[in-house]
Motif scaffolding. Structure first.
Motif, mmCIF file in Angstrom:
data_model
loop_
_atom_site.group_PDB
_atom_site.id
_atom_site.type_symbol
_atom_site.label_atom_id
_atom_site.label_comp_id
_atom_site.label_asym_id
_atom_site.label_seq_id
_atom_site.Cartn_x
_atom_site.Cartn_y
_atom_site.Cartn_z
ATOM 1 N N ALA A 71 1.006 -1.240 0.003
ATOM 2 C CA ALA A 71 -0.009 0.044 -0.172
ATOM 3 C C ALA A 71 1.048 1.352 -0.043
ATOM 4 O O ALA A 71 0.550 2.305 -0.696
ATOM 5 C CB ALA A 71 -0.806 -0.011 1.227
ATOM 6 N N LEU A 72 1.923 1.354 0.592
ATOM 7 C CA LEU A 72 2.808 2.338 0.690
ATOM 8 C C LEU A 72 3.435 2.707 -0.403
ATOM 9 O O LEU A 72 3.668 3.844 -0.978
ATOM 10 C CB LEU A 72 3.785 2.260 1.927
ATOM 11 C CG LEU A 72 3.165 2.435 3.216
ATOM 12 C CD1 LEU A 72 4.306 1.918 4.391
ATOM 13 C CD2 LEU A 72 2.735 3.886 3.563
ATOM 14 N N LYS A 73 3.625 1.398 -1.281
ATOM 15 C CA LYS A 73 4.257 1.514 -2.603
ATOM 16 C C LYS A 73 3.319 2.268 -3.345
ATOM 17 O O LYS A 73 3.954 3.216 -4.314
ATOM 18 C CB LYS A 73 4.593 0.295 -3.210
ATOM 19 C CG LYS A 73 5.064 0.055 -4.364
ATOM 20 C CD LYS A 73 5.205 -0.944 -4.993
ATOM 21 C CE LYS A 73 4.214 -1.744 -5.746
ATOM 22 N NZ LYS A 73 3.835 -1.160 -7.028
ATOM 23 N N LEU A 131 11.142 5.348 -1.061
ATOM 24 C CA LEU A 131 11.786 5.775 -2.555
ATOM 25 C C LEU A 131 12.267 4.657 -3.349
ATOM 26 O O LEU A 131 12.176 4.581 -4.644
ATOM 27 C CB LEU A 131 12.684 6.849 -2.301
ATOM 28 C CG LEU A 131 11.994 8.424 -2.252
ATOM 29 C CD1 LEU A 131 13.427 9.422 -1.970
ATOM 30 C CD2 LEU A 131 11.156 8.756 -3.270
ATOM 31 N N THR A 132 12.853 3.770 -2.366
ATOM 32 C CA THR A 132 13.405 2.443 -3.205
ATOM 33 C C THR A 132 12.420 1.861 -4.193
ATOM 34 O O THR A 132 12.857 1.251 -5.220
ATOM 35 C CB THR A 132 13.560 1.557 -2.276
ATOM 36 O OG1 THR A 132 14.567 2.059 -1.052
ATOM 37 C CG2 THR A 132 14.597 0.342 -2.497
ATOM 38 N N PHE A 133 11.047 1.850 -3.817
ATOM 39 C CA PHE A 133 10.161 1.130 -4.660
ATOM 40 C C PHE A 133 10.102 2.062 -6.121
ATOM 41 O O PHE A 133 9.586 1.328 -6.967
ATOM 42 C CB PHE A 133 8.601 1.204 -4.002
ATOM 43 C CG PHE A 133 8.728 0.373 -2.770
ATOM 44 C CD1 PHE A 133 9.016 -0.968 -2.837
ATOM 45 C CD2 PHE A 133 8.445 1.057 -1.487
ATOM 46 C CE1 PHE A 133 8.906 -1.796 -1.532
ATOM 47 C CE2 PHE A 133 8.468 0.133 -0.408
ATOM 48 C CZ PHE A 133 8.870 -1.334 -0.571
ATOM 49 N N GLN A 134 10.575 3.110 -6.181
ATOM 50 C CA GLN A 134 10.523 4.041 -7.505
ATOM 51 C C GLN A 134 11.705 3.669 -8.139
ATOM 52 O O GLN A 134 11.908 3.754 -9.520
ATOM 53 C CB GLN A 134 10.616 5.432 -7.235
ATOM 54 C CG GLN A 134 9.106 5.766 -6.907
ATOM 55 C CD GLN A 134 9.214 7.322 -6.480
ATOM 56 O OE1 GLN A 134 10.150 8.018 -6.516
ATOM 57 N NE2 GLN A 134 7.914 8.062 -6.513
ATOM 58 N N ASN A 135 12.686 2.777 -7.769
ATOM 59 C CA ASN A 135 14.017 2.479 -8.267
ATOM 60 C C ASN A 135 14.261 1.101 -8.220
ATOM 61 O O ASN A 135 15.526 0.653 -7.930
ATOM 62 C CB ASN A 135 15.043 3.377 -7.726
ATOM 63 C CG ASN A 135 14.867 4.872 -7.913
ATOM 64 O OD1 ASN A 135 14.547 5.365 -8.799
ATOM 65 N ND2 ASN A 135 14.977 5.467 -6.602
ATOM 66 N N LEU A 136 13.413 0.080 -8.426
ATOM 67 C CA LEU A 136 13.618 -1.287 -8.198
ATOM 68 C C LEU A 136 14.369 -1.781 -9.047
ATOM 69 O O LEU A 136 15.000 -2.679 -8.981
ATOM 70 C CB LEU A 136 12.206 -2.032 -8.330
ATOM 71 C CG LEU A 136 11.399 -1.552 -7.009
ATOM 72 C CD1 LEU A 136 9.864 -2.532 -7.251
ATOM 73 C CD2 LEU A 136 11.928 -2.275 -5.759
ATOM 74 N N GLY A 178 11.087 9.460 1.180
ATOM 75 C CA GLY A 178 12.607 9.223 1.392
ATOM 76 C C GLY A 178 12.840 9.166 3.002
ATOM 77 O O GLY A 178 13.784 8.810 3.189
ATOM 78 N N ARG A 179 11.894 9.844 3.836
ATOM 79 C CA ARG A 179 12.084 9.699 5.193
ATOM 80 C C ARG A 179 11.490 8.766 5.831
ATOM 81 O O ARG A 179 11.200 8.513 7.233
ATOM 82 C CB ARG A 179 11.542 11.025 5.724
ATOM 83 C CG ARG A 179 12.477 12.376 5.024
ATOM 84 C CD ARG A 179 11.836 13.787 5.693
ATOM 85 N NE ARG A 179 12.341 13.686 7.238
ATOM 86 C CZ ARG A 179 11.147 14.265 8.031
ATOM 87 N NH1 ARG A 179 10.509 14.909 7.639
ATOM 88 N NH2 ARG A 179 11.410 14.190 9.179
ATOM 89 N N VAL A 180 10.753 7.831 5.093
ATOM 90 C CA VAL A 180 9.982 6.660 5.977
ATOM 91 C C VAL A 180 10.868 5.621 5.573
ATOM 92 O O VAL A 180 11.026 5.120 4.203
ATOM 93 C CB VAL A 180 8.497 6.436 5.531
ATOM 94 C CG1 VAL A 180 7.693 5.402 5.885
ATOM 95 C CG2 VAL A 180 7.965 7.839 5.723
ATOM 96 N N MET A 182 20.909 1.269 -2.022
ATOM 97 C CA MET A 182 20.463 2.880 -2.286
ATOM 98 C C MET A 182 20.874 3.423 -3.109
ATOM 99 O O MET A 182 21.873 3.813 -3.273
ATOM 100 C CB MET A 182 20.412 3.443 -0.764
ATOM 101 C CG MET A 182 19.747 2.861 0.449
ATOM 102 S SD MET A 182 18.014 2.482 0.112
ATOM 103 C CE MET A 182 17.421 4.083 0.026
ATOM 104 N N THR A 183 19.993 3.741 -4.151
ATOM 105 C CA THR A 183 20.400 4.782 -5.368
ATOM 106 C C THR A 183 19.768 5.955 -5.319
ATOM 107 O O THR A 183 19.936 6.862 -6.192
ATOM 108 C CB THR A 183 20.220 4.011 -6.606
ATOM 109 O OG1 THR A 183 18.713 3.673 -6.822
ATOM 110 C CG2 THR A 183 21.122 2.671 -6.643
#
Length: 164
Positions: A12-14, A132-137, A71-73, A162-163
């Motif tokens: 859901a957070l994604k 934010l990681t979910f945007q850069n899988l 990015g803060r979660v 982490m990118t």
């Protein structure tokens, strides 16, 4: 192992990360997109709202949205809200410490140092994985970590993941 509830929360957070800055998102949209039972999702989103990760808006155009920048979660925050302690045993938990009732002496316990390493390895990944990681899988690099790896190896692996 994370619970199904935690897995649904992350999914859901994604979606909410993908929609960040566009306004509130309907529960029905998240439910359909991630194939999460709507009633179960409502309880999950309420927990996340009550812990300050989400905010909700009622009425027409209402729904849920991230309260803070994605990015803060990190995943450690989410898992603690949903599942509680991350540590494999209560005696090595940072936030939910409890002395093991079957342990006579924590100082000489053979299991505690191993569980501390398990905790540290998990936390290294969870704390360094933001929404934010979910945007850069596609850019995530997986790297095997040798059992007993020190904190430098864990930090290097986390940095490689982490990118964003």
């Amino acid at each position: 192992m994370i619970s199904k509830k935690a897995k649904y929360a992350i999914k859901a957070l994604k979606v909410l990360t993908e929609e960040y800055g566009k306004g509130p998102v309907l529960i029905s949209y998240i439910s359909a997109k991630e194939n999460i039972p709507k009633k179960f999702l409502e309880a999950i989103l309420l927990d996340l709202r009550n812990h300050g990760i989400l905010q909700s808006q009622k009425g027409k155009g209402g729904g849920y949205l991230l309260r803070v920048d994605p990015g803060r979660v990190n995943l450690a925050q989410v898992l603690r809200v949903i599942d509680g302690p991350i540590a494999p045993t209560p005696c090595v938990s940072f936030n939910f410490y409890v002395k093991c009732d079957d342990c006579i002496d924590e100082v000489t316990c053979a299991l505690k140092p191993i569980m501390e390493r398990v905790r540290d390895a998990n936390l290294g990944v969870y704390e360094n994985t933001s929404l934010l990681t979910f945007q850069n899988l596609d850019s995530l690099e997986t790297k095997e970590i040798a059992i007993g790896a020190g904190s430098a190896e864990l930090a290097e692996t986390s940095a490689n993941r982490m990118t964003a």
